[in-house]
Scaffold this active site. Structure first.
Site, PDB file in Angstrom:
ATOM      1  N   HIS A 269       0.855  -1.189   0.000  1.00  0.00           N
ATOM      2  CA  HIS A 269       0.000   0.000   0.000  1.00  0.00           C
ATOM      3  C   HIS A 269       0.882   1.226   0.000  1.00  0.00           C
ATOM      4  O   HIS A 269       1.929   1.233   0.636  1.00  0.00           O
ATOM      5  CB  HIS A 269      -0.909  -0.001   1.242  1.00  0.00           C
ATOM      6  CG  HIS A 269      -2.096   0.887   1.070  1.00  0.00           C
ATOM      7  ND1 HIS A 269      -2.043   2.236   1.298  1.00  0.00           N
ATOM      8  CD2 HIS A 269      -3.354   0.607   0.655  1.00  0.00           C
ATOM      9  CE1 HIS A 269      -3.236   2.752   1.041  1.00  0.00           C
ATOM     10  NE2 HIS A 269      -4.051   1.800   0.645  1.00  0.00           N
ATOM     11  N   ASP A 323      -7.952  -5.367  -0.045  1.00  0.00           N
ATOM     12  CA  ASP A 323      -8.428  -6.196  -1.142  1.00  0.00           C
ATOM     13  C   ASP A 323      -8.152  -7.677  -0.936  1.00  0.00           C
ATOM     14  O   ASP A 323      -8.804  -8.519  -1.542  1.00  0.00           O
ATOM     15  CB  ASP A 323      -7.778  -5.751  -2.460  1.00  0.00           C
ATOM     16  CG  ASP A 323      -8.369  -4.443  -2.948  1.00  0.00           C
ATOM     17  OD1 ASP A 323      -9.572  -4.238  -2.714  1.00  0.00           O
ATOM     18  OD2 ASP A 323      -7.636  -3.628  -3.524  1.00  0.00           O
TER      19      ASP A 323
HETATM   20  N1  CMC Z   1       4.004  -7.714  -4.234  1.00  0.00           N
HETATM   21  C1  CMC Z   1       5.346  -7.791  -4.270  1.00  0.00           C
HETATM   22  N2  CMC Z   1       6.164  -6.734  -4.150  1.00  0.00           N
HETATM   23  C2  CMC Z   1       5.591  -5.531  -4.003  1.00  0.00           C
HETATM   24  C3  CMC Z   1       4.198  -5.369  -3.947  1.00  0.00           C
HETATM   25  C4  CMC Z   1       3.396  -6.522  -4.071  1.00  0.00           C
HETATM   26  N3  CMC Z   1       2.070  -6.443  -4.055  1.00  0.00           N
HETATM   27  N4  CMC Z   1       3.905  -4.071  -3.785  1.00  0.00           N
HETATM   28  C5  CMC Z   1       5.080  -3.415  -3.726  1.00  0.00           C
HETATM   29  N5  CMC Z   1       6.099  -4.299  -3.871  1.00  0.00           N
HETATM   30  C6  CMC Z   1       7.534  -3.990  -3.838  1.00  0.00           C
HETATM   31  C7  CMC Z   1       7.977  -3.340  -5.140  1.00  0.00           C
HETATM   32  O1  CMC Z   1       8.365  -4.299  -6.091  1.00  0.00           O
HETATM   33  C8  CMC Z   1       9.118  -2.485  -4.651  1.00  0.00           C
HETATM   34  O2  CMC Z   1      10.224  -3.338  -4.435  1.00  0.00           O
HETATM   35  P1  CMC Z   1      11.735  -2.824  -4.721  1.00  0.00           P
HETATM   36  O3  CMC Z   1      11.906  -1.635  -3.814  1.00  0.00           O
HETATM   37  O4  CMC Z   1      12.585  -3.991  -4.374  1.00  0.00           O
HETATM   38  O5  CMC Z   1      11.746  -2.455  -6.169  1.00  0.00           O
HETATM   39  C9  CMC Z   1       8.656  -1.999  -3.278  1.00  0.00           C
HETATM   40  O6  CMC Z   1       7.733  -2.995  -2.835  1.00  0.00           O
HETATM   41  C10 CMC Z   1       7.968  -0.651  -3.296  1.00  0.00           C
HETATM   42  O7  CMC Z   1       6.967  -0.687  -4.304  1.00  0.00           O
HETATM   43  P2  CMC Z   1       6.320   0.612  -4.961  1.00  0.00           P
HETATM   44  O8  CMC Z   1       5.683   0.254  -6.265  1.00  0.00           O
HETATM   45  O9  CMC Z   1       7.298   1.747  -4.962  1.00  0.00           O
HETATM   46  O10 CMC Z   1       5.200   0.980  -3.924  1.00  0.00           O
HETATM   47  P3  CMC Z   1       3.999   1.943  -4.203  1.00  0.00           P
HETATM   48  O11 CMC Z   1       3.732   2.649  -2.956  1.00  0.00           O
HETATM   49  O12 CMC Z   1       4.194   2.781  -5.406  1.00  0.00           O
HETATM   50  O13 CMC Z   1       2.818   0.904  -4.567  1.00  0.00           O
HETATM   51  C11 CMC Z   1       0.895  -0.349  -4.622  1.00  0.00           C
HETATM   52  C12 CMC Z   1       1.690   0.701  -3.854  1.00  0.00           C
HETATM   53  C13 CMC Z   1      -0.447  -0.563  -3.910  1.00  0.00           C
HETATM   54  C14 CMC Z   1       0.589   0.165  -6.051  1.00  0.00           C
HETATM   55  C15 CMC Z   1       1.695  -1.667  -4.699  1.00  0.00           C
HETATM   56  O14 CMC Z   1       1.971  -2.133  -3.399  1.00  0.00           O
HETATM   57  C16 CMC Z   1       1.014  -2.748  -5.521  1.00  0.00           C
HETATM   58  O15 CMC Z   1       1.156  -2.769  -6.740  1.00  0.00           O
HETATM   59  N6  CMC Z   1       0.223  -3.672  -4.863  1.00  0.00           N
HETATM   60  C17 CMC Z   1      -0.512  -4.654  -5.568  1.00  0.00           C
HETATM   61  C18 CMC Z   1      -1.833  -4.071  -6.037  1.00  0.00           C
HETATM   62  C19 CMC Z   1      -2.818  -3.892  -4.903  1.00  0.00           C
HETATM   63  O16 CMC Z   1      -3.028  -4.786  -4.093  1.00  0.00           O
HETATM   64  N7  CMC Z   1      -3.491  -2.724  -4.892  1.00  0.00           N
HETATM   65  C20 CMC Z   1      -4.523  -2.412  -3.914  1.00  0.00           C
HETATM   66  C21 CMC Z   1      -4.125  -1.310  -2.981  1.00  0.00           C
HETATM   67  S1  CMC Z   1      -5.216  -1.202  -1.546  1.00  0.00           S
HETATM   68  C22 CMC Z   1      -6.766  -0.829  -2.158  1.00  0.00           C
HETATM   69  C23 CMC Z   1      -6.860   0.525  -2.699  1.00  0.00           C
HETATM   70  O17 CMC Z   1      -6.923   1.489  -1.911  1.00  0.00           O
HETATM   71  O18 CMC Z   1      -6.899   0.676  -3.914  1.00  0.00           O
END
Ligand code: CMC
Length: 386
Positions: A269, A323
């Site tokens: 998140h 989710d």
């Molecule tokens: N599985 C595996 N690794 C992950 C995940 C995940 N779901 N989410 C983040 N990471 C890793 C990512 O690869 C990165 O690793 P590294 O630093 O080694 O490259 C690190 O964590 C930071 O990731 P980020 O993309 O910079 O984090 P963000 O804050 O931009 O992303 C997010 C937040 C929600 C888009 C992301 O966690 C994600 O894609 N999650 C899966 C989709 C999901 O479940 N979304 C629902 C969010 S909650 C409901 C809502 O409010 O919409």
């Protein structure tokens, strides 16, 4: 005559993804991502999920206080009076392609709903309150009616003696839900009602900040929610659970995904770097719903995924989000997986509408900058010389 001296433009620092930008004020929800806290108007989400109803929670968000019983009754009546859809819209639903994606349908139908609202372009607080009620009350009927149509079943008219959760399941299935099924949906609606300046809420606020209208803001928000990084993740979680199939396959499946650096849907998140408090509540709750409906295998698979993720990626602050366990809950209530994101929208209309009304109170156009990273002073080359 004095010549104006050019000023050096002050360029704010680039904040990719706006994670360090505060772009609005709100009195509705508070999130402490480090501690895993979510409050609606100062009340912990856990207390609301245990004790409140969706209708009461919406009253709280929109009025910044819990209602007295008489106020809650009056608010529920206002919603019930708006459950029904205009007949022309029902006819339109009957013409829709049955294979259409439900989020595309929802986005289109919410837009179409605006054509039947005589206050659509009236931006007074009173008219916006009416529109918020209409949007919240009618959205369940839009979703249920399309689902019935695509399955070749007769569209079921709303029953105004029922709560929003009961009525949605009634319109979807054609029979009244059990108390526990309706309560399960009600809890999911409470948990999804608002969540700070998430992507779809931000999108809604941007749209309303141009002094467009609330329907346009909802359409923008629905389109934004649909993405798999936002509301679309619940559907992706269910797809993943179906792909995995059984508990023996979990370890290998997740290991392979992590090896390929794929994201595991339902984890991570932008704001929470501890467990999402909505997931904490849903985990316990979904176990009960899954056990009651013979879906304990799905719950066990989810729990095993959580265990593996805790070992592999919790150090990066990646924990289950709302989710993750809502997918199992919706499945257990009997909702088709391609309707999961519509469930999220049905609830979040409350947050989107509340944010639109907040934004209009002292509105300033939301218009950030882009850092230009292209060339300057380029010659214009005639088309026959390129
Ligand atoms: N599985 C595996 N690794 C992950 C995940 C995940 N779901 N989410 C983040 N990471 C890793 C990512 O690869 C990165 O690793 P590294 O630093 O080694 O490259 C690190 O964590 C930071 O990731 P980020 O993309 O910079 O984090 P963000 O804050 O931009 O992303 C997010 C937040 C929600 C888009 C992301 O966690 C994600 O894609 N999650 C899966 C989709 C999901 O479940 N979304 C629902 C969010 S909650 C409901 C809502 O409010 O919409």
């Amino acid at each position: 005559m004095s010549i104006a001296t050019p000023t050096t433009p002050v360029i704010p620092a680039f904040d990719k993804g706006l994670g360090n930008t505060v772009a609005a004020e709100t009195q509705m929800s508070f999130i402490d991502g480090g501690r895993g806290v979510l409050e609606y108007v100062g009340i912990e989400i856990d207390a609301l999920a245990r004790n409140s109803t969706f209708e009461e929670t919406v009253f709280l968000l929109w009025n910044r206080r819990l209602p007295k019983q008489s106020e809650l009754n009056a608010f529920s009546e206002q919603l019930r009076a708006e459950y029904a859809l205009p007949q022309t819209l029902v006819n339109l639903i009957r013409e829709m392609p049955r294979a259409a994606g439900p989020m595309h349908v929802l986005r289109t139908l919410v837009s179409a709903l605006s054509l039947f609202d005589s206050e659509v372009d009236n931006d007074s607080v009173e008219a916006n309150n009416h529109k918020a009620i209409r949007l919240l009350a009618k959205t369940p009927a839009l979703i249920a009616a399309f689902d019935r149509h695509r399955k070749g079943k007769p569209i079921v008219e709303a029953d105004t003696s029922l709560t929003m959760a009961q009525n949605f399941l009634y319109m979807l299935n054609g029979s009244k839900p059990t108390e526990s099924m309706a309560r399960a949906l009600d809890v999911c609606l409470i948990l999804h009602a608002d969540h700070g300046l998430n992507a779809s809420t931000f999108a809604a606020r941007v749209t309303i900040s141009t002094l467009s209208d609330m329907y346009s803001a909802m359409v923008t928000a629905i389109g934004t929610l649909k993405g798999p990084l936002h509301g679309g993740a619940n559907e992706e979680v269910m797809i993943m659970l179906n792909e995995i199939g059984s508990i023996e396959n979990v370890d290998a499946y997740i290991a392979e995904k992590l090896r390929k650096r794929d994201r595991i849907m339902g984890f991570g998140h932008r704001v929470y770097k501890a467990i999402d408090p909505r997931a904490t509540y849903l985990k316990t709750f979904s176990k009960q719903v899954a056990a009651d409906t013979g879906n304990l295998n799905l719950f066990e698979m989810s729990r095993r995924i959580e265990e593996i993720m805790a070992k592999e990626v919790a150090a990066k602050g990646i924990y289950p989000n709302v989710d993750f366990y809502s997918a199992t809950t919706y499945h257990s209530i009997g909702i088709d997986l391609d309707l999961f994101t519509c469930m999220f929208a049905m609830s979040r209309i409350a947050g989107w509408a509340g944010h639109c009304i907040e934004q209009l109170d002292g509105n300033r156009l939301i218009r950030p900058n882009a850092a230009y990273i292209g060339p300057h002073q380029q010659p214009y080359v005639a088309v026959d010389q390129r």
